[in-house]
Every structure is written in structure tokens, then in C-alpha cells.
Design a protein around this motif. Structure first.
Motif, PDB file in Angstrom:
ATOM      1  N   PRO A  84       0.815  -1.226   0.000  1.00  0.00           N
ATOM      2  CA  PRO A  84       0.000   0.000   0.000  1.00  0.00           C
ATOM      3  C   PRO A  84       0.850   1.279   0.000  1.00  0.00           C
ATOM      4  O   PRO A  84       1.876   1.345   0.681  1.00  0.00           O
ATOM      5  CB  PRO A  84      -0.813  -0.116   1.297  1.00  0.00           C
ATOM      6  N   MET A  85       0.389   2.255  -0.762  1.00  0.00           N
ATOM      7  CA  MET A  85       1.121   3.528  -0.906  1.00  0.00           C
ATOM      8  C   MET A  85       0.326   4.621  -0.196  1.00  0.00           C
ATOM      9  O   MET A  85      -0.821   4.888  -0.541  1.00  0.00           O
ATOM     10  CB  MET A  85       1.251   3.893  -2.376  1.00  0.00           C
ATOM     11  N   ILE A  86       0.967   5.219   0.792  1.00  0.00           N
ATOM     12  CA  ILE A  86       0.290   6.247   1.604  1.00  0.00           C
ATOM     13  C   ILE A  86       0.967   7.589   1.353  1.00  0.00           C
ATOM     14  O   ILE A  86       2.189   7.714   1.531  1.00  0.00           O
ATOM     15  CB  ILE A  86       0.384   5.911   3.114  1.00  0.00           C
ATOM     16  N   LEU A  87       0.183   8.579   0.939  1.00  0.00           N
ATOM     17  CA  LEU A  87       0.754   9.910   0.735  1.00  0.00           C
ATOM     18  C   LEU A  87       1.105  10.519   2.088  1.00  0.00           C
ATOM     19  O   LEU A  87       0.330  10.430   3.048  1.00  0.00           O
ATOM     20  CB  LEU A  87      -0.244  10.825   0.016  1.00  0.00           C
ATOM     21  N   PHE A  88       2.285  11.136   2.125  1.00  0.00           N
ATOM     22  CA  PHE A  88       2.770  11.832   3.319  1.00  0.00           C
ATOM     23  C   PHE A  88       3.114  13.240   2.833  1.00  0.00           C
ATOM     24  O   PHE A  88       4.271  13.560   2.572  1.00  0.00           O
ATOM     25  CB  PHE A  88       3.984  11.052   3.839  1.00  0.00           C
ATOM     26  N   PRO A  89       2.067  14.061   2.655  1.00  0.00           N
ATOM     27  CA  PRO A  89       2.270  15.279   1.866  1.00  0.00           C
ATOM     28  C   PRO A  89       2.949  16.403   2.652  1.00  0.00           C
ATOM     29  O   PRO A  89       2.601  16.676   3.798  1.00  0.00           O
ATOM     30  CB  PRO A  89       0.833  15.688   1.505  1.00  0.00           C
ATOM     31  N   GLY A  90       3.910  17.046   1.997  1.00  0.00           N
ATOM     32  CA  GLY A  90       4.576  18.205   2.590  1.00  0.00           C
ATOM     33  C   GLY A  90       3.766  19.473   2.389  1.00  0.00           C
ATOM     34  O   GLY A  90       4.000  20.478   3.051  1.00  0.00           O
ATOM     35  N   ASN A  91       2.812  19.439   1.468  1.00  0.00           N
ATOM     36  CA  ASN A  91       1.927  20.597   1.271  1.00  0.00           C
ATOM     37  C   ASN A  91       0.673  20.125   0.536  1.00  0.00           C
ATOM     38  O   ASN A  91       0.587  18.964   0.106  1.00  0.00           O
ATOM     39  CB  ASN A  91       2.633  21.713   0.487  1.00  0.00           C
ATOM     40  N   SER A  92      -0.301  21.046   0.386  1.00  0.00           N
ATOM     41  CA  SER A  92      -1.600  20.610  -0.135  1.00  0.00           C
ATOM     42  C   SER A  92      -1.592  20.369  -1.645  1.00  0.00           C
ATOM     43  O   SER A  92      -2.607  19.993  -2.226  1.00  0.00           O
ATOM     44  CB  SER A  92      -2.709  21.586   0.255  1.00  0.00           C
ATOM     45  N   PHE A  93      -0.434  20.536  -2.309  1.00  0.00           N
ATOM     46  CA  PHE A  93      -0.368  20.207  -3.739  1.00  0.00           C
ATOM     47  C   PHE A  93       0.034  18.750  -3.962  1.00  0.00           C
ATOM     48  O   PHE A  93      -0.102  18.227  -5.056  1.00  0.00           O
ATOM     49  CB  PHE A  93       0.645  21.115  -4.451  1.00  0.00           C
ATOM     50  N   GLN A  94       0.541  18.122  -2.920  1.00  0.00           N
ATOM     51  CA  GLN A  94       1.034  16.751  -3.116  1.00  0.00           C
ATOM     52  C   GLN A  94      -0.091  15.739  -2.933  1.00  0.00           C
ATOM     53  O   GLN A  94      -0.106  14.959  -1.991  1.00  0.00           O
ATOM     54  CB  GLN A  94       2.169  16.451  -2.138  1.00  0.00           C
ATOM     55  N   LEU A  95      -1.047  15.798  -3.846  1.00  0.00           N
ATOM     56  CA  LEU A  95      -2.199  14.906  -3.761  1.00  0.00           C
ATOM     57  C   LEU A  95      -2.294  14.143  -5.068  1.00  0.00           C
ATOM     58  O   LEU A  95      -2.051  14.700  -6.139  1.00  0.00           O
ATOM     59  CB  LEU A  95      -3.472  15.730  -3.540  1.00  0.00           C
TER      60      LEU A  95
END
Ligand code: 1GP
Length: 264
Positions: A84-95
């Protein structure tokens, strides 16, 4: 008025899996992939090793990731394996819809309103209709001996490394606010990983899963952390330098799970 009806039921059950593991004393290992840092030549090697080592999750993100690389990395991983790949976003563009889940991070160690709620408002309409499994997470930065990118970018001060009581109260506040997981992070490439004493103090005070990362570079350190109460260990920098560590660290963490099963 706009409506944002959810179109999808999330397909993944990452959070339930974390809860089940916590109940059974099983420990999880997550490999952090920063799409900007990992040389693409190494990607295949990392994916092969992760599959062989039965890595539990990929965390995908970084403080300065550009979007086309994010989609490319997610597509490459999906082609290769079903971790499974879980986003760990540094900002709200990394979606990206290509991931399985997302840590919906609230930076509760800081006092930057954008990172406590502002960015969440911006990303809410995207996430509400997305197929991603959303994991509301209290993110706590702890001083790791150097100023990390995330501390600079977030314009927040980390919790001092010896202030276990502040860490504990912050984590409890996060749990009482309804957050589903605490992620204590010394920051990528930290000189000093979080102390086992702080991990032990925090894990004893909360019931939700505890993820620990930042500056972990040996199997021994990973084992110390899970024995102190961490449920999920994240390693990035050390693996970027030496991908073969994936096997050693994964085996060491999963061995602790096996032993705790034998004891119970
Ligand atoms: C950073 O916790 C992660 O947010 C991983 O840290 O890169 O130091 O392993 P490292």
C-alpha cells in the motif's frame, strides 16, 4: 451551492490493519520514498527489496515534491508490487488519486494555523470525492539535533528532545481531538533519532497507533523503538543511501512481532 458527495468507498483498509496489528502486538515497517530524492535508477532495486522484505507500507512524500514526479513514482510502484502507498504530503499540492491512502496531517507540535487547519480546508473538496483512504494524523516534530527541511518549511519549532511531558500532552491532545494516529518525527536526516524514553512515555499515554521516524538508520535502533512502544517505523534517508538496509530493518522489526506473539 456546491455539493461534494463522496463517489468512492476507499478500497484499502490501512487503518484497520494498523489497529489490528497494534492489538496483536505486531509491528509495521514503512519505507519513505521522497520522489525528488530517490534516484530513479535505484527505484527498481528499492521496490524489489521492499517486496522481498515484506515491507508493510510505502510513505510517499517530502517537503518539496513536484507533482509529475509524484504521479510517476506512484505509477511505477503500482506496476511493480501491491504494497500500500500512503501519501505523506509536505503541502496541499502533493495529492494524487493514484495512491491508496493519505496521512491527513495536522502539525500539532507547531502553532502554524495553516498546518493545523488552513491547508486542510484547501484540500478538503479534493479529498472528499477521492478514493483515498484518509488517515487523520497528529504530526509532531521533535528536535533531532539539526534544523530539518520540514521545520524550516513549516515555520514551526520542534518539541525539545528532552521534553517528554510536552510530547505526551501534545499526543494526548491529538487523540482527544479525534486524530487517529500520532506520528512523531525527528525530521528527515535527523542527527538524533527520538529517544526511546520519549517514545515509551508517549506510547504509554495514548491508545491510537504511534508512528516514529527521523534519523533511524540501523536495525538495532528500529528494534529499540518498537520495543519502547512504536507501532510503525518509518525509514527514508538511510535507505536512500543503502537500499539493502530494507531487508535487515524489516526482518528485525517483524522479528519483534513474532516474539511478542510467542510470549502472549
Ligand atoms: C522523515 O520520518 C521520516 O519525515 C524519515 O526520516 O529520512 O531520517 O529516515 P529519515
Amino acid at each position: 451551492m456546491f455539493t461534494f458527495d463522496s463517489m468512492f468507498e476507499p478500497l484499502s483498509h490501512i487503518y484497520q490493519d494498523l489497529l489490528d496489528a497494534k492489538r496483536k502486538g505486531e509491528k509495521k515497517f514503512s519505507v519513505l520514498i521522497d520522489p525528488d530524492k530517490l534516484r530513479l535508477g535505484r527505484m527498481d532495486q528499492v521496490l524489489d527489496l521492499a517486496q522481498r522484505a515484506k515491507v508493510d507500507y510505502f510513505l510517499i512524500g517530502g517537503s518539496l515534491v513536484v507533482n509529475d514526479m509524484l504521479d510517476k513514482v506512484l505509477t511505477d510502484i503500482k506496476k511493480h508490487c501491491d504494497i500500500p502507498m500512503i501519501l505523506f504530503p509536505g503541502n496541499s499540492f502533493q495529492l494524487s488519486y493514484k495512491a491508496d491512502g493519505i496521512l491527513f496531517l495536522s502539525l500539532i507540535s507547531g502553532r502554524n494555523a495553516d498546518l493545523l487547519i488552513g491547508n486542510h480546508v484547501i484540500s478538503a473538496p479534493f479529498l472528499k470525492v477521492s478514493p483515498l483512504e484518509i488517515i487523520p494524523t497528529g504530526y509532531m516534530l521533535v528536535d533531532g539535533g539539526i534544523e530539518t527541511t520540514v521545520s524550516y518549511m513549516s515555520n514551526t519549532k520542534p518539541i525539545p528532545a528532552d521534553k517528554d511531558d510536552i510530547a505526551l500532552c501534545t499526543a494526548i491532545a491529538g487523540e482527544l481531538l479525534g486524530l487517529k494516529m500520532i506520528y512523531m518525527d525527528a525530521g528527515s536526516g535527523a542527527h538524533n533519532a527520538i529517544s526511546t524514553r520519549m517514545i515509551n512515555t508517549v506510547s504509554s499515554g495514548i491508545n491510537i497507533p504511534l508512528t516514529i521516524g527521523g534519523g533511524i538508520s540501523t536495525p538495532e535502533k528500529a528494534v529499540e523503538n518498537v520495543k519502547a512502544g512504536a507501532d510503525n517505523i518509518v525509514v527514508g534517508t538511510a535507505i536512500e543511501k543503502d537500499p539493502s538496509l530494507i531487508i535487515e530493518i524489516s526482518q528485525a522489526i517483524h522479528e519483534v512481532s513474532k516474539k511478542s506473539k510467542e510470549v502472549s
